[in-house]
Design a protein around this motif. Sequence first.
Motif, PDB file in Angstrom:
ATOM      1  N   THR A   1       0.704  -1.017  -0.097  1.00  0.00           N
ATOM      2  CA  THR A   1      -0.215   0.029  -0.216  1.00  0.00           C
ATOM      3  C   THR A   1       1.019   1.058   0.072  1.00  0.00           C
ATOM      4  OG1 THR A   1      -1.764  -1.150   1.429  1.00  0.00           O
ATOM      5  CG2 THR A   1      -1.645   1.820   1.502  1.00  0.00           C
TER       6      THR A   1
ATOM      7  N   VAL B   1       2.370   1.740  -3.163  1.00  0.00           N
ATOM      8  CA  VAL B   1       1.468   2.129  -4.343  1.00  0.00           C
ATOM      9  C   VAL B   1       1.218   3.376  -4.181  1.00  0.00           C
ATOM     10  CG1 VAL B   1      -0.855   2.336  -5.223  1.00  0.00           C
ATOM     11  CG2 VAL B   1      -0.330   0.159  -4.363  1.00  0.00           C
ATOM     12  N   ASN B   2       1.080   3.735  -2.697  1.00  0.00           N
ATOM     13  CA  ASN B   2       0.735   5.344  -2.830  1.00  0.00           C
ATOM     14  C   ASN B   2       2.550   6.219  -2.956  1.00  0.00           C
ATOM     15  OD1 ASN B   2      -1.530   5.249  -1.569  1.00  0.00           O
ATOM     16  ND2 ASN B   2      -0.982   4.881   0.613  1.00  0.00           N
ATOM     17  N   ARG B   3       3.316   5.717  -3.043  1.00  0.00           N
ATOM     18  CA  ARG B   3       4.294   6.672  -3.486  1.00  0.00           C
ATOM     19  C   ARG B   3       4.563   6.424  -4.936  1.00  0.00           C
ATOM     20  NH1 ARG B   3       8.297   4.007  -1.547  1.00  0.00           N
ATOM     21  NH2 ARG B   3       8.448   2.517  -3.064  1.00  0.00           N
ATOM     22  N   LYS B   4       3.912   5.774  -4.780  1.00  0.00           N
ATOM     23  CA  LYS B   4       4.110   5.404  -6.744  1.00  0.00           C
ATOM     24  C   LYS B   4       2.911   7.368  -7.445  1.00  0.00           C
ATOM     25  CE  LYS B   4       3.016   3.127 -11.221  1.00  0.00           C
ATOM     26  NZ  LYS B   4       3.131   2.069 -11.845  1.00  0.00           N
ATOM     27  N   LYS B   5       1.697   7.380  -6.500  1.00  0.00           N
ATOM     28  CA  LYS B   5       0.307   7.830  -7.651  1.00  0.00           C
ATOM     29  C   LYS B   5       1.159   9.537  -6.723  1.00  0.00           C
ATOM     30  CE  LYS B   5      -3.437   5.375  -6.294  1.00  0.00           C
ATOM     31  NZ  LYS B   5      -4.259   4.928  -5.551  1.00  0.00           N
ATOM     32  N   ALA B   6       1.789   9.789  -5.647  1.00  0.00           N
ATOM     33  CA  ALA B   6       2.529  11.105  -5.858  1.00  0.00           C
ATOM     34  C   ALA B   6       3.681  11.588  -6.325  1.00  0.00           C
ATOM     35  CB  ALA B   6       2.763  10.525  -4.119  1.00  0.00           C
TER      36      ALA B   6
ATOM     37  N   GLU C   1       3.522  10.228  -9.930  1.00  0.00           N
ATOM     38  CA  GLU C   1       3.343  11.002 -10.218  1.00  0.00           C
ATOM     39  C   GLU C   1       1.942  12.130 -10.579  1.00  0.00           C
ATOM     40  OE1 GLU C   1       3.236   8.847 -13.633  1.00  0.00           O
ATOM     41  OE2 GLU C   1       4.277   7.897 -12.403  1.00  0.00           O
ATOM     42  N   LYS C   2       1.374  11.983  -9.485  1.00  0.00           N
ATOM     43  CA  LYS C   2       0.985  14.019  -8.967  1.00  0.00           C
ATOM     44  C   LYS C   2       2.050  14.605  -9.571  1.00  0.00           C
ATOM     45  CE  LYS C   2      -2.045  16.312  -6.105  1.00  0.00           C
ATOM     46  NZ  LYS C   2      -2.781  15.853  -4.659  1.00  0.00           N
TER      47      LYS C   2
ATOM     48  N   TRP D   1       5.376  14.344 -12.204  1.00  0.00           N
ATOM     49  CA  TRP D   1       5.367  14.155 -14.210  1.00  0.00           C
ATOM     50  C   TRP D   1       4.577  15.455 -14.466  1.00  0.00           C
ATOM     51  CZ3 TRP D   1       6.918  11.055 -17.783  1.00  0.00           C
ATOM     52  CH2 TRP D   1       6.633  11.236 -18.982  1.00  0.00           C
TER      53      TRP D   1
ATOM     54  N   LYS E   1       5.188   5.938 -15.355  1.00  0.00           N
ATOM     55  CA  LYS E   1       3.487   5.439 -15.878  1.00  0.00           C
ATOM     56  C   LYS E   1       3.578   4.915 -17.142  1.00  0.00           C
ATOM     57  CE  LYS E   1       1.563   9.080 -17.391  1.00  0.00           C
ATOM     58  NZ  LYS E   1       0.857  10.906 -17.618  1.00  0.00           N
TER      59      LYS E   1
END
Length: 71
Positions: A20, A23-28, A30-31, A34, A69
């Motif tokens: 978890t 996943v949260n680190r990857k989303k951050a 990207e947000k 990127w 991504k």
Amino acid sequence: MIAKGYQLSNNPVKETEYRTLCVNRKKAIEKYCWSNPLGFYVDYDFVLNQQLDKLTLAGIKPLFLQLAKDT
């Protein structure tokens, strides 16, 4: 990967916790990092709350860590 270590040691609670977090680190990343206009990962200035418009070697870290991504 820490989650994989917990999976191998048969600790599903910690495995789920670290998956978890990943996943949260990857989303951050990207947000905040990127840049669509540049098509590259950039640094983020949390004081100014904006991406920096300079390309640096830090932009390849998500590629190296396989966090980039899918395109």
